[in-house]
Design an enzyme around this catalytic site. Structure first.
Site, PDB file in Angstrom:
ATOM      1  N   ASN A   1      -1.986 -35.923  39.190  1.00  0.00           N
ATOM      2  CA  ASN A   1      -0.769 -36.538  37.791  1.00  0.00           C
ATOM      3  C   ASN A   1       0.227 -37.635  38.735  1.00  0.00           C
ATOM      4  O   ASN A   1       1.195 -37.451  39.509  1.00  0.00           O
ATOM      5  CB  ASN A   1       0.380 -35.223  38.246  1.00  0.00           C
ATOM      6  CG  ASN A   1       1.075 -35.889  37.380  1.00  0.00           C
ATOM      7  OD1 ASN A   1       0.079 -36.467  35.665  1.00  0.00           O
ATOM      8  ND2 ASN A   1       2.071 -34.331  36.712  1.00  0.00           N
ATOM      9  N   TRP A   2      -0.820 -38.651  37.676  1.00  0.00           N
ATOM     10  CA  TRP A   2       0.214 -39.937  38.616  1.00  0.00           C
ATOM     11  C   TRP A   2       1.240 -40.225  37.591  1.00  0.00           C
ATOM     12  O   TRP A   2       2.044 -41.128  38.266  1.00  0.00           O
ATOM     13  CB  TRP A   2      -1.469 -41.015  38.286  1.00  0.00           C
ATOM     14  CG  TRP A   2      -2.215 -40.911  38.760  1.00  0.00           C
ATOM     15  CD1 TRP A   2      -2.791 -40.209  39.539  1.00  0.00           C
ATOM     16  CD2 TRP A   2      -3.298 -42.116  39.527  1.00  0.00           C
ATOM     17  NE1 TRP A   2      -3.494 -40.452  40.271  1.00  0.00           N
ATOM     18  CE2 TRP A   2      -4.446 -41.345  40.126  1.00  0.00           C
ATOM     19  CE3 TRP A   2      -3.463 -42.941  38.554  1.00  0.00           C
ATOM     20  CZ2 TRP A   2      -5.407 -41.861  39.913  1.00  0.00           C
ATOM     21  CZ3 TRP A   2      -4.935 -43.899  38.431  1.00  0.00           C
ATOM     22  CH2 TRP A   2      -5.681 -43.402  39.827  1.00  0.00           C
ATOM     23  N   LYS A   3       1.353 -39.447  36.690  1.00  0.00           N
ATOM     24  CA  LYS A   3       2.492 -39.765  36.194  1.00  0.00           C
ATOM     25  C   LYS A   3       2.660 -41.168  35.171  1.00  0.00           C
ATOM     26  O   LYS A   3       1.688 -41.700  35.435  1.00  0.00           O
ATOM     27  CB  LYS A   3       3.739 -39.659  36.735  1.00  0.00           C
ATOM     28  CG  LYS A   3       4.078 -38.123  36.807  1.00  0.00           C
ATOM     29  CD  LYS A   3       5.448 -36.936  37.504  1.00  0.00           C
ATOM     30  CE  LYS A   3       5.075 -35.836  38.875  1.00  0.00           C
ATOM     31  NZ  LYS A   3       6.082 -35.348  39.316  1.00  0.00           N
TER      32      LYS A   3
ATOM     33  N   HIS B   1       4.260 -29.689  31.546  1.00  0.00           N
ATOM     34  CA  HIS B   1       4.705 -30.322  32.724  1.00  0.00           C
ATOM     35  C   HIS B   1       6.055 -30.073  32.432  1.00  0.00           C
ATOM     36  O   HIS B   1       6.912 -30.339  31.364  1.00  0.00           O
ATOM     37  CB  HIS B   1       3.924 -32.034  33.060  1.00  0.00           C
ATOM     38  CG  HIS B   1       4.541 -31.812  34.560  1.00  0.00           C
ATOM     39  ND1 HIS B   1       5.451 -32.279  34.468  1.00  0.00           N
ATOM     40  CD2 HIS B   1       3.776 -31.837  35.700  1.00  0.00           C
ATOM     41  CE1 HIS B   1       5.873 -32.651  35.823  1.00  0.00           C
ATOM     42  NE2 HIS B   1       4.549 -32.601  36.266  1.00  0.00           N
TER      43      HIS B   1
ATOM     44  N   GLU C   1       8.684 -31.691  33.530  1.00  0.00           N
ATOM     45  CA  GLU C   1       8.838 -32.978  32.762  1.00  0.00           C
ATOM     46  C   GLU C   1       8.572 -33.071  31.763  1.00  0.00           C
ATOM     47  O   GLU C   1      10.235 -33.383  31.164  1.00  0.00           O
ATOM     48  CB  GLU C   1       8.462 -34.022  33.485  1.00  0.00           C
ATOM     49  CG  GLU C   1       8.952 -34.518  35.011  1.00  0.00           C
ATOM     50  CD  GLU C   1       7.810 -35.288  36.073  1.00  0.00           C
ATOM     51  OE1 GLU C   1       7.104 -36.008  35.236  1.00  0.00           O
ATOM     52  OE2 GLU C   1       7.828 -34.726  37.346  1.00  0.00           O
TER      53      GLU C   1
ATOM     54  N   GLU D   1       4.413 -24.317  38.876  1.00  0.00           N
ATOM     55  CA  GLU D   1       5.816 -25.639  39.630  1.00  0.00           C
ATOM     56  C   GLU D   1       6.646 -25.066  39.432  1.00  0.00           C
ATOM     57  O   GLU D   1       7.010 -25.239  38.893  1.00  0.00           O
ATOM     58  CB  GLU D   1       4.856 -26.999  39.167  1.00  0.00           C
ATOM     59  CG  GLU D   1       3.383 -27.646  39.428  1.00  0.00           C
ATOM     60  CD  GLU D   1       3.148 -29.271  38.681  1.00  0.00           C
ATOM     61  OE1 GLU D   1       3.249 -29.821  39.255  1.00  0.00           O
ATOM     62  OE2 GLU D   1       3.417 -29.161  37.304  1.00  0.00           O
TER      63      GLU D   1
ATOM     64  N   GLY E   1       8.629 -33.431  42.752  1.00  0.00           N
ATOM     65  CA  GLY E   1       9.699 -34.758  43.877  1.00  0.00           C
ATOM     66  C   GLY E   1      10.171 -33.968  44.090  1.00  0.00           C
ATOM     67  O   GLY E   1      11.534 -35.718  45.163  1.00  0.00           O
TER      68      GLY E   1
ATOM     69  N   SER F   1       5.903 -31.169  45.433  1.00  0.00           N
ATOM     70  CA  SER F   1       5.847 -31.749  46.732  1.00  0.00           C
ATOM     71  C   SER F   1       4.748 -31.534  48.336  1.00  0.00           C
ATOM     72  O   SER F   1       4.608 -30.977  48.935  1.00  0.00           O
ATOM     73  CB  SER F   1       6.813 -31.382  47.504  1.00  0.00           C
ATOM     74  OG  SER F   1       8.423 -31.449  46.655  1.00  0.00           O
TER      75      SER F   1
ATOM     76  N   GLY G   1       1.975 -34.912  42.847  1.00  0.00           N
ATOM     77  CA  GLY G   1       2.897 -35.893  42.051  1.00  0.00           C
ATOM     78  C   GLY G   1       2.695 -37.042  42.364  1.00  0.00           C
ATOM     79  O   GLY G   1       1.723 -38.194  43.298  1.00  0.00           O
ATOM     80  N   GLY G   2       4.166 -37.209  43.440  1.00  0.00           N
ATOM     81  CA  GLY G   2       3.391 -38.364  44.839  1.00  0.00           C
ATOM     82  C   GLY G   2       2.574 -38.826  45.139  1.00  0.00           C
ATOM     83  O   GLY G   2       2.285 -39.872  45.484  1.00  0.00           O
TER      84      GLY G   2
HETATM   85  P1  PGA Z   1       5.407 -33.827  42.891  1.00  0.00           P
HETATM   86  O1  PGA Z   1       4.937 -33.300  41.674  1.00  0.00           O
HETATM   87  O2  PGA Z   1       3.672 -33.686  43.963  1.00  0.00           O
HETATM   88  O3  PGA Z   1       5.737 -35.536  43.530  1.00  0.00           O
HETATM   89  O4  PGA Z   1       6.406 -32.952  43.848  1.00  0.00           O
HETATM   90  C1  PGA Z   1       3.915 -32.349  41.119  1.00  0.00           C
HETATM   91  C2  PGA Z   1       4.091 -32.557  40.046  1.00  0.00           C
HETATM   92  O5  PGA Z   1       4.907 -32.758  39.277  1.00  0.00           O
HETATM   93  O6  PGA Z   1       3.278 -32.579  39.096  1.00  0.00           O
END
Ligand code: PGA
Length: 270
Positions: free
Chosen positions: A26-28, A112, A114, A184, A190, A230, A251-252
């Site tokens: 997930n590149w956001k 998600h 967010e 999640e 993050g 993470s 994500g990251g």
């Molecule tokens: P993260 O994000 O791996 O940076 O914790 C995961 C996500 O939000 O899908």
């Protein structure tokens, strides 16, 4: 309550091998088109021929078209990060499922945390989006997860059950088996804090038990449940080996060729 649930799902654990792992990045809101192409071209070299598991990249909308062309000759699949619940019309700024399908997008992340937090997306809206995705042959990745305050308040199961039942409301059994659920924990996204293996397995087994109760055993044992929060190369092997963990939403660590490739390589089943 949990021991009972664990007893109920124990036969499902035995046949985990039926489910193919799915690792999605997930590149956001990151990567220009040029940066997206550099990343995906690097991934093609490192993991483009991996056949043991499903690999999905979810760039921002603006890079979907170019990334779609770049991955044509690889095993990497394309996902989007959101879509509208409507199929066309006067919805300024929105993107419809059909527009994504036109670019050969196969998956779409929905709900998600967010988006639940910043766009106030509700379970009801997420279920509408999931139904609209299936109507256009897009496979949703439906996200659920509790906040730190909810976990510390002993509300994890209540929150997860409400989100799972609400976000998947109205799906048929056939649609459910083509849906991925991503667990999640919000406190792990993050933050560098990963759920322990025991914490992840406990909630994944709980989600599968809810799927048994909404649908049936056969459906529940086919649905893939990803862990997200993470995930990195150093914890992927342990997490992916858990009986009810069927992939990762990253994500990251998905923003860099080396770290995402290493997660994939470390997740390949023996
Ligand atoms: P993260 O994000 O791996 O940076 O914790 C995961 C996500 O939000 O899908």
């Amino acid at each position: 309550m949990l021991p009972t649930l664990r007893q109920r799902i124990s036969p499902i654990k035995m046949i985990k091998k039926e489910r193919r792992l799915i690792i999605a990045g997930n590149w956001k809101m990151n990567k220009t088109v040029a940066e997206a192409l550099a990343l995906v071209n690097g991934l093609k070299i490192e993991v483009g021929k991996v056949k043991e598991l499903d690999i999905v990249v979810c760039p921002p909308f603006t890079a979907l078209s170019e990334v779609s062309k770049a991955i044509l000759d690889s095993n990497i699949r394309l996902g989007a990060q959101n879509m509208s619940e409507n199929s066309f019309g006067a919805f300024t700024g929105e993107i419809a499922a059909g527009m994504l399908r036109e670019l050969s997008v196969r998956h779409v992340i929905l709900g998600h945390s967010e988006r639940r937090q910043y766009q106030k997306e509700s379970d009801e809206l997420i279920s509408k989006k999931a139904l609209a995705a299936h109507a256009t042959s897009l496979k949703p990745i439906v996200c659920v997860g509790e906040t730190l305050a909810e976990r510390e308040g002993g509300l994890t199961e209540t929150v997860i059950e409400t989100q799972v039942r609400g976000s998947l409301a109205g799906l048929s059994k056939e649609q459910m088996v083509e849906t991925v659920v991503a667990y999640e924990p919000v406190w792990a996204i993050g933050t560098g804090k990963t759920a322990t293996a025991a914490q992840a397995q406990e909630v994944h087994a709980f989600i599968r038990a809810i799927l048994v109760s909404i649908f049936d055993d056969t459906v529940a044992r086919r649905v893939r449940i990803q862990y997200g929060g993470s995930v990195k190369a150093s914890n992927a092997t342990e997490l992916m080996a858990l009986p009810d963990v069927d992939g990762a939403l990253v994500g990251g660590a998905a923003l860099d060729v080396r770290s995402f490739s290493d997660i994939i390589k470390n997740s390949i089943p023996n």
